[in-house]
Design an enzyme around this catalytic site. Structure first.
Site, PDB file in Angstrom:
ATOM      1  N   LYS A 128       0.825  -1.201   0.000  1.00 43.47           N
ATOM      2  CA  LYS A 128       0.000   0.000   0.000  1.00 43.47           C
ATOM      3  C   LYS A 128       0.863   1.257   0.000  1.00 43.47           C
ATOM      4  CE  LYS A 128      -3.401   2.410   2.886  1.00 43.47           C
ATOM      5  NZ  LYS A 128      -4.340   2.302   4.013  1.00 43.47           N
ATOM      6  N   ASP A 289       0.741   1.403  11.072  1.00 43.68           N
ATOM      7  CA  ASP A 289       0.635   2.805  10.637  1.00 43.68           C
ATOM      8  C   ASP A 289      -0.214   3.652  11.578  1.00 43.68           C
ATOM      9  OD1 ASP A 289      -1.861   1.694   9.930  1.00 43.68           O
ATOM     10  OD2 ASP A 289      -2.012   2.865   8.096  1.00 43.68           O
ATOM     11  N   ASN A 290      -1.088   3.040  12.326  1.00 42.27           N
ATOM     12  CA  ASN A 290      -1.915   3.740  13.322  1.00 42.27           C
ATOM     13  C   ASN A 290      -2.689   2.688  14.097  1.00 42.27           C
ATOM     14  OD1 ASN A 290      -3.375   4.694  10.339  1.00 42.27           O
ATOM     15  ND2 ASN A 290      -4.516   3.305  11.666  1.00 42.27           N
TER      16      ASN A 290
END
Length: 456
Positions: A128, A289-290
């Site tokens: 991604k 990423d989070n």
């Protein structure tokens, strides 16, 4: 043959510590970045049901970070920060980017890949991207030699203006005409190689496996050269997909299946490094990423014991699992509780590779002394760490104190005593509130003077 192998192993063991000598040997760098995996969703971080033997093994062989932060609670900004070493607002990627929309990470920003290309590294981005899907923003324009993956989240659609490969594979009855339609088809996303669509829509059940195969091929092809591999896994962003080899296997349901397949992927990479004899010259970083989605159907992850989820600036939205391994350099079975972040990775890699930092201001710091286990304090101890949501700075952490200001409401937490942010102690600590409020406002004012350096 056995004698030859033993002799080779003795010679390898006799090689002096390169970093302790002159740092002439350039280390390989692998970043394995998952999408929306919760803080708890790794065995060594406390997951009661998900089995992650390979990630647990990384922690045994390296360092686990308990206070590691993404620089944003959502996708695009978090990736911009990782690749530039700056808060996402500073590099003009404050919010999620959508297909067929204007904007992306400026080519004028120096990415990790750009930086390492100056040192003759082979560079690959797999998975991604989510930093702009127009041709000018794709990975091969941002320092990567090759790209294979989905240029945005897997719940999005396709940019009808995308370049299409001559031998594109159309699935599910799609054609070139349907790809070119200005019609939103949620979850029907394209697979890219370089700057061309090679499959539409991609079979998402095969993504983790195919990304892994691509990564192993790149590592093998570049075993004799320094390389940077950025594996940005699509999962466990929703909708969730697992291959037949993993579907229905985890006690945590489909979400667990997905995480366990990601763990397998990490394991295949680590095994390949060991087989090729380059695991002692490769820095491997795993992080999310989070934080996880807050979903009631079991498709979201767990941030326990943290409060909050993806999209917000409580700890659960931005504090993420991180493990770093570099055999012989990062001490095994160690735990770091210092405040560190994705923005620190670029300056750390710059130090390890003798690379020049970007000319423009960044926010990260070299944390190699921490990774070496020298018990050095985090560089964020004095400067603070800042929690941005979109263009708004909502919180600051200094040491164990965290001040959060959202829509006028002031919250103060002592994270050492209250990791779950359950008790607001602002009223009993007015001096600390004043100190942290000033830090937050001063830093934001400085940053906002710099955000127009590259407009879309």
């Amino acid at each position: 043959m056995r004698l030859l192998v033993l002799s080779f192993m003795f010679l390898v063991a006799a090689v002096p510590n390169v970093l302790g000598q002159n740092k002439t040997k350039k280390p390989n760098v692998i970043i394995f970045f998952v999408d929306d995996q919760g803080y708890e969703d790794v065995g060594v971080f406390g997951s009661p049901l998900i089995k992650t033997s390979n990630l647990d093994g990384m922690a045994e062989n390296g360092m686990r970070f308990t206070d590691f932060y993404s620089a944003s609670p959502v996708c695009s900004p978090s990736r911009a920060a990782l690749l530039t070493g700056a808060y996402p607002v500073r590099v003009n990627v404050p919010r999620v980017l959508w297909p067929n929309r204007e904007g992306g990470l400026s080519n004028k920003e120096l990415t990790l890949a750009d930086m390492l290309k100056t040192k003759n590294y082979a560079t690959a981005c797999i998975g991604k991207w989510h930093l702009g899907d127009e041709a000018q923003y794709l990975p091969i324009k941002q320092g990567f030699d090759s790209y294979y993956g989905i240029p945005f989240s897997n719940d999005m659609s396709v940019n009808p203006k995308s370049k299409v490969a001559e031998n594109i594979l159309f699935r599910e009855g799609m054609t070139i005409d349907s790809l070119r339609e200005e019609k939103w088809r949620k979850g029907q996303v394209p697979l890219f190689r370089q700057d061309e669509v090679i499959e539409y829509p991609v079979d998402q059940t095969t993504l983790t496996q195919r990304y892994t195969e691509e990564a192993l091929g790149f590592i093998t092809d570049n075993k004799d050269n320094p390389f940077f591999l950025y594996v940005a896994q699509t999962m466990p962003h929703i909708p969730l997909y697992a291959s037949e080899n993993f579907k229905g296997k985890s006690a945590r349901g489909l979400y667990g299946d997905v995480i366990e397949e990601l763990d397998w992927s990490m394991g295949e990479i680590l095994k390949t490094l060991e087989t090729l004899g380059i695991d002692d010259n490769t820095l491997v970083i795993f992080a999310s990423d989070n934080g996880p989605w807050k979903l009631k159907n079991g498709h979201g992850g767990s941030a326990y014991p943290l409060r909050g989820y993806k999209f917000n600036t409580y700890e659960g939205g931005m504090r993420v699992p991180m493990i770093a391994q570099w055999k012989g350099q990062i001490p095994a079975q160690t735990v770091c509780s210092e405040v560190t972040s994705t923005i620190d990775i670029l300056p750390t890699v710059a130090y390890l590779t003798d690379s020049e930092l970007p000319d423009e201001k960044i926010d990260g710091n070299n944390i190699w002394p921490i990774l070496q286990g020298k018990n050095k304090k985090s560089p964020h101890t004095k400067t603070g760490f800042y929690y941005y949501k979109d263009t708004i700075v909502e919180a600051v952490r200094k040491e164990n104190w965290k001040l959060r200001r959202v829509e006028g409401e002031i919250e103060l937490f002592n994270l050492a005593d209250d990791i779950s942010e359950t008790t607001n102690v602002a009223s009993s600590n007015p001096k600390k509130v004043k100190e942290l409020t000033k830090m937050l406002e001063d830093f934001d004012a400085e940053l906002k003077t710099d955000v127009n350096r590259y407009q879309y």
